[in-house]
Design a protein around this motif. Structure first.
Motif, short mmCIF file in Angstrom:
data_model
loop_
_atom_site.label_atom_id
_atom_site.label_comp_id
_atom_site.label_asym_id
_atom_site.label_seq_id
_atom_site.Cartn_x
_atom_site.Cartn_y
_atom_site.Cartn_z
N LYS A 91 5.70 16.87 1.29
CA LYS A 91 5.22 15.31 0.90
C LYS A 91 4.89 14.62 2.28
CE LYS A 91 6.96 14.41 -3.18
NZ LYS A 91 6.45 13.42 -4.03
N PRO A 92 4.25 13.66 2.18
CA PRO A 92 3.80 12.91 3.36
C PRO A 92 5.15 12.55 4.26
CG PRO A 92 2.36 11.86 1.53
CD PRO A 92 3.38 13.19 1.16
N HIS A 93 6.13 12.06 3.60
CA HIS A 93 7.08 11.46 4.50
C HIS A 93 7.70 12.63 5.21
CE1 HIS A 93 10.52 12.61 2.04
NE2 HIS A 93 9.58 12.55 1.02
N ALA A 152 5.61 12.96 8.34
CA ALA A 152 5.64 11.81 9.18
C ALA A 152 6.75 12.09 10.13
CB ALA A 152 5.77 10.43 8.31
N TYR A 186 -11.26 -5.40 3.48
CA TYR A 186 -10.40 -4.72 2.44
C TYR A 186 -10.98 -4.08 1.26
CZ TYR A 186 -6.38 -5.50 5.16
OH TYR A 186 -5.31 -5.17 6.15
N ASN A 246 -6.07 14.61 5.23
CA ASN A 246 -4.98 14.30 4.02
C ASN A 246 -4.32 15.61 3.76
OD1 ASN A 246 -5.87 12.03 3.81
ND2 ASN A 246 -7.36 12.35 2.22
N LEU A 300 -0.86 14.14 2.04
CA LEU A 300 -1.53 13.43 0.89
C LEU A 300 -2.10 14.32 0.01
CD1 LEU A 300 -3.02 10.17 2.40
CD2 LEU A 300 -1.03 10.37 1.29
N TYR A 301 -2.74 15.46 0.28
CA TYR A 301 -3.22 16.45 -0.45
C TYR A 301 -2.43 17.82 -0.39
CZ TYR A 301 -7.50 13.88 -1.14
OH TYR A 301 -8.45 12.99 -1.55
N ASP A 337 0.90 -1.27 0.02
CA ASP A 337 0.04 0.01 -0.13
C ASP A 337 0.89 1.14 -0.02
OD1 ASP A 337 -1.45 2.18 0.53
OD2 ASP A 337 -3.10 0.93 1.71
N ALA A 382 1.31 3.57 13.78
CA ALA A 382 1.33 5.02 13.91
C ALA A 382 2.42 5.45 14.84
CB ALA A 382 -0.08 5.70 13.84
N PHE A 422 -6.07 5.17 9.15
CA PHE A 422 -7.11 5.70 7.91
C PHE A 422 -8.52 5.06 8.00
CE2 PHE A 422 -2.92 5.31 6.06
CZ PHE A 422 -2.89 6.37 5.04
N ARG A 435 -0.80 8.78 11.32
CA ARG A 435 -2.07 8.87 11.10
C ARG A 435 -2.62 7.50 10.96
NH1 ARG A 435 -4.68 10.72 5.60
NH2 ARG A 435 -6.35 9.65 6.53
N MET A 439 3.29 6.72 6.62
CA MET A 439 4.26 6.24 7.62
C MET A 439 5.68 6.54 7.54
SD MET A 439 2.39 4.76 9.67
CE MET A 439 0.91 5.56 9.01
N GLY A 440 5.78 7.55 6.72
CA GLY A 440 7.36 8.41 6.51
C GLY A 440 8.36 7.63 5.60
N GLU A 461 3.49 5.83 2.53
CA GLU A 461 3.97 7.25 2.44
C GLU A 461 3.76 7.97 3.66
OE1 GLU A 461 2.64 8.97 -1.00
OE2 GLU A 461 4.23 10.46 -1.19
N ASN A 485 -10.61 3.68 5.68
CA ASN A 485 -10.81 2.27 5.52
C ASN A 485 -9.22 1.77 5.80
OD1 ASN A 485 -12.64 3.62 3.91
ND2 ASN A 485 -11.18 3.81 2.28
N ILE A 486 -9.21 0.91 6.84
CA ILE A 486 -7.88 0.40 7.13
C ILE A 486 -7.09 -0.08 6.04
CG2 ILE A 486 -6.72 -1.50 8.40
CD1 ILE A 486 -9.61 -2.16 9.80
N ARG A 487 -5.77 0.76 6.12
CA ARG A 487 -4.91 0.28 5.17
C ARG A 487 -3.75 -0.27 5.80
NH1 ARG A 487 -5.40 4.87 0.42
NH2 ARG A 487 -4.24 3.29 -0.53
N LEU A 488 -3.60 -1.48 6.18
CA LEU A 488 -2.50 -1.89 6.72
C LEU A 488 -1.59 -2.65 5.69
CD1 LEU A 488 -4.04 -3.64 9.70
CD2 LEU A 488 -2.02 -1.94 9.96
#
Lengths: 364, 307, 259
Positions: C76-78, C81, A360, C52, C57-58, A211, C170, C89, C87, A218-219, A216, C91-94
């Protein structure tokens, strides 16, 4: 490595060491050469596995890096420019150059979504091949479609791998010598793959594969990490390209067609993406299967119909295509999927698995 | 000036063919998210069947125009059956498999079709009979012949027809619904399998038309003709924004023009260093350039990844 | 409780549009250190869009925001972070096909350094780092209350466990601000209860929490302050009890005519 596996590994090592002499004795000459190619393809497949299997980036032009390594060797170590650099300079240089090409291609394109990246890499592979094919005029660099011949064999000091040598009272022809050299390099590539797989970098690749957005968030600097995968894969490609050129003594653009890229991808996917053992299995099978079919297709017709009805070459490829379809239909995750995928399908976890599907689905 | 016009005409003709083939890629991608690698071979099969049929009928003494029409219909029918079979055998069982599995079966199908064609029709180039008058017309200093005019006209007609089908009919609405969200469409009572089958058949029919067009234009049929054509058409589909019908048409025409103009002018532009043998490079350079600046293609929707 | 003079996150006139639709317009708010801050509003109000934006992310279209005293308008997101915003999500984004432990270890990525050389040589530094983050990951699994073999794949965890694993992942990034997008969605009362305890423990450890939630009881019992969004605008802000009685909020939830 697991201690339980020690005797097994020892047996495997002995078998691999004896293989060239065993095939000579049992299957006839010519099979060692096939084994040499199998090793080259395994190195390529393992390199592509980093990009496709670990990082989940679909690369359809991987053979370009193979070409870069091969032509680097061919140009710097042949009468083409009268240069005869030693292989221990040319080989790393080729790997480095391929790595640079990987970064060059990856830097502007890695932000693309999956299949867009696939077609861009495919285009890149074709661009490299077309240039190799045409850079013979007005200035002759690559010698065009004729390719470059009389490439120096791999040699260390006085010891040239281009000819036969007597060692320990045994005759080692060039194919045998290359076999052991390639085996050594393959082991190196396996070692590097294993180490990367179980590292912080390998985890980051897999997270991106699973994903990218979450990775991203998560850094993870996804661009750099993907670029690293591309560069590592390209390096392996360049390395095997150099070995290929030194072994063949001849390179031409024909060896670097799109079909080659597709073949390497088939090895990775058919064997089991992301699993080193599976990828090796895929490489061995896809080199051996066409050879076995080559030896089988002609004589089988003779035996069945008393004459050759169908062009054996076509029949061989036809059966090969059917085999690709059949294997994927029967084992969609590959012949030897990675342990994680296998665990996915283990029966005791099926219940929670089904339960999770709904969760999912929402996120897709 | 007349050279420019000539290159534009050639580009439009080639681009029309690309566009028709690209539609097949884009429709399948739009619905299944799958690169149908075997689509180029369907074009080849269409050309081969048209060749075989027209050979037989001409020998039977039928008038060329009727032969052309019958050859086209038979080729379309065969390709539709082929497209249906490919989807049933090689893709449908893998609909929930890992993403790359159907890509490999697609490659397998492509290899199988190529080699079957080689076994049936041999390795040699076959001459395609001239079924149209083929008269040439002067046009502002350039030349365009009947075959080329018909190719452009038929391509436009087909594309218009497809757009009407997709946007104005019940079937088209079902196709769009499945492309948007298959499970929701299924819940609303859309028969997904039928829609997917029909999509493959429509794409294959267009491929048959394209196959006949290329053969008529160049007068040559070859078992390997589908590979590069398919590759270019797929490039065109991506260039326009894959999954988007208008994008495929635009991408196809644009790619034809880029190639033809590139091949015509690269020698002058590079001081003779690059010749027209770099023609194929343009397609890919154009593609990379477009995607670097517009990552979803020219008309592709920006898929903002929803978190 | 609020520390308005030195907020951790401060949004000033933030706007974000998609085509003609203003998903967020002129949203200003500040979140103090150590707060549990709620973000509520009807569906489509722009809560997740706001998440976001602050997680990169946005890219926002108007205004700016500062985090921990530094301005991050286009990042950038990173980078965010690394700055300390983590964060989960809606809808779980594992990483579904990675183990629970690996998921958390990926979270540690941003606080670790070993690269290719460390991976290849497995030198002392790289080994020590791996040991340390594996240890940390095991602790975090315990911390969020997942009692499963560490090599269980993320997708095989129960729904509630997945939500908690996302929180653990997180936390592994060592955030200053933990942003949770509907963490209690789909949980039963017992699970929600233990989630509430967990969030309070997290806050007690010094981490600020930003929470999107529909469960009014959870918001009321947990948050120090809340902001209500409706159609991309902030319509109310304050302590939960006061916001709950705000006529504009009641109107937004009931459908407008009450205003």
């Amino acid at each position: 490595m697991n201690l339980k596996h020690k005797p097994l590994l020892a047996a495997l090592a002995i078998a691999l060491l004896l293989l060239p002499f065993a095939t000579d004795a049992m299957l006839g000459r010519g099979w060692v050469r096939i084994a040499d190619f199998a090793l080259l393809y395994i190195m390529l497949a393992l390199g592509l596995n980093i990009v496709v299997g670990y990082a989940g980036l679909l690369d359809l032009g991987y053979v370009a890096f193979f070409a870069v390594g091969a032509y680097n060797y061919a140009l710097l170590s042949s009468p083409q420019f009268g240069l005869h650099w030693p292989f221990w300079v040319v080989l790393p240089l080729g790997a480095l150059l391929a790595c640079c090409f990987g970064v060059l291609l990856g830097a502007p394109t890695l932000k693309l979504r999956g299949d867009y990246l696939a077609i861009v890499t495919l285009g890149f592979g074709e661009i490299i091949r077309i240039f190799l094919n045409n850079l013979n005029a007005p200035v002759n660099i690559t010698n065009g479609p004729q390719g470059i011949s009389m490439i120096d064999p791999i040699r260390a000091g006085e010891f040239s791998m281009g000819g036969e040598h007597q060692l320990f009272g045994l005759a080692f022809p060039a194919t045998h010598l290359h076999y052991y050299l390639f085996l050594l390099f393959t082991l190196l590539v396996i070692f590097v793959s294993r180490r990367l797989e179980g590292s912080r970098i390998g985890r980051a690749w897999m997270a991106i594969r699973e994903d990218e957005v979450a990775a991203e968030a998560m850094g993870l600097n996804t661009r750099n990490i993907k670029l690293l995968a591309f560069a590592m894969g390209a390096t392996f490609g360049g390395l095997s390209g150099g070995l290929f050129a030194g072994f063949q003594g001849f390179v031409s653009p024909e060896s670097f067609s799109l079909m080659e890229s597709i073949m390497i991808l088939c090895m990775v996917v058919l064997g089991g993406m992301g699993n080193i053992g599976g990828v090796i299995l895929g490489g061995v099978l896809l080199v051996l299967l066409p050879e076995a079919l080559r030896n089988g297709a002609g004589p089988m017709q003779q035996a069945l119909f008393g004459k050759t009805l169908v062009d054996p070459e076509s029949l061989r490829m036809l059966m090969f295509g059917l085999a690709l379809i059949a294997v994927m239909l029967l084992r969609p995750a590959g012949l030897w999927p990675s342990t994680q995928r296998r665990r996915e399908l283990s029966p005791d976890e099926m219940i929670s698995h089904q339960e999770q599907d709904t969760v999912y689905d929402n996120s897709k | 000036m007349d050279i420019l016009l000539q290159q534009i005409i050639n580009g439009l003709v080639q681009g029309s063919v690309y566009a028709l083939v690209a539609l097949g890629y884009t429709m399948v991608y739009g619905i299944l998210g799958l690169i149908n690698f075997a689509h180029g071979e369907v074009v080849m099969v269409g050309a081969m069947v048209a060749l075989a049929v027209s050979g037989m009928l001409l020998a039977a003494g039928l008038p060329p125009l009727l032969v052309l029409l019958l050859a086209l219909l038979v080729a379309m029918a065969v390709c539709m059956a082929l497209g249906y079979a490919i989807e049933r055998i090689a893709y449908r069982p893998l609909r929930n498999a890992p993403r790359l599995a159907p890509l490999i079966t697609a490659i397998g199908v492509s290899i199988v079709l190529q080699n079957l064609a080689m076994i049936f029709w041999g390795r040699e180039y076959h001459a395609f009979p001239q079924l149209l008058p083929g008269a040439s017309h002067g046009f502002g200093g350039a030349i365009i012949n009947d075959v080329q005019i018909i190719i452009i006209a038929v391509a436009l007609l087909m594309m218009a027809g497809l757009l009407v089908l997709v946007h104005r009919t019940r079937l088209g609405r079902a196709m769009r619904a499945v492309a948007e969200n298959p499970s929701a469409a299924a819940l609303m009572g859309v028969d997904i399998n039928t829609v997917i089958s029909v999509t493959f058949m429509i794409g294959s029919a267009l491929a048959a038309v394209a196959g006949l067009m290329v053969s008529a234009n160049y007068g040559i049929v070859h078992y390997y003709m589908g590979f590069l054509l398919g590759l270019k058409a797929f490039t065109a589909a991506v260039l326009g924004g894959i999954g988007n019908l208008r994008g495929a048409m635009l991408g196809g025409v644009l790619l034809g023009l880029i190639e033809s103009l590139g091949a015509g002018y690269i020698g002058d532009l590079s001081g003779g260093f690059f010749g027209s043998n770099y023609q194929d490079v343009f397609a890919f350079f154009a593609l990379i350039a477009v995607l670097v600046f517009r990552p979803s293609g020219l008309l592709g929707e920006r898929v903002a990844e929803r978190a | 409780m609020t520390t308005a003079n030195n907020p951790l996150l401060e949004l000033a006139g933030v706007g974000k549009r998609f085509g003609g639709l203003a998903a967020l317009s002129a949203v200003s708010l500040h979140i103090g250190r150590g707060e549990i801050y709620g973000l509520i509003g009807p569906n489509g109000a722009g809560k997740t869009t706001l998440f976001n934006v602050v997680t990169g992310l946005y890219q926002l279209d108007e205004g700016n925001f500062t985090f921990d005293g530094v301005a991050y308008s286009r990042c950038k997101p990173h980078v965010l972070a690394e700055a300390g915003i983590a964060r989960t999500f809606q809808n779980i984004r594992l990483f579904a096909n990675m183990t629970a432990l690996e998921n958390i270890m990926v979270g540690c990525h941003v606080r670790t350094r070993s690269g290719i050389w460390g991976a290849l040589t497995r030198n002392a530094a790289a080994r020590a780092e791996e040991r340390a983050i594996a240890q940390r990951a095991r602790e975090l699994l315990r911390y969020v209350g997942i009692d499963r073999p560490h090599e269980t794949l993320a997708k095989h965890l129960s729904y509630g466990e997945q939500r908690r694993l996302e929180i653990a992942r997180a936390l592994a990034t060592e955030p200053k601000l933990l942003a949770l997008d509907e963490p209690a969605a789909g949980m039963n009362a017992t699970e929600t209860g233990s989630l509430k305890t967990l969030l309070q423990t997290i806050r007690a450890s010094g981490i600020t929490v930003l929470l999107i939630e529909h469960d009014v009881k959870l918001i009321m019992g947990l948050c120090d302050r809340v902001t209500v969004l409706d159609y991309g605008r902030k319509i109310a802000e304050g302590v939960p009890e006061q916001v709950r009685r705000d006529p504009a909020v009641i109107a937004a939830y009931l459908g407008g005519e009450a205003a």
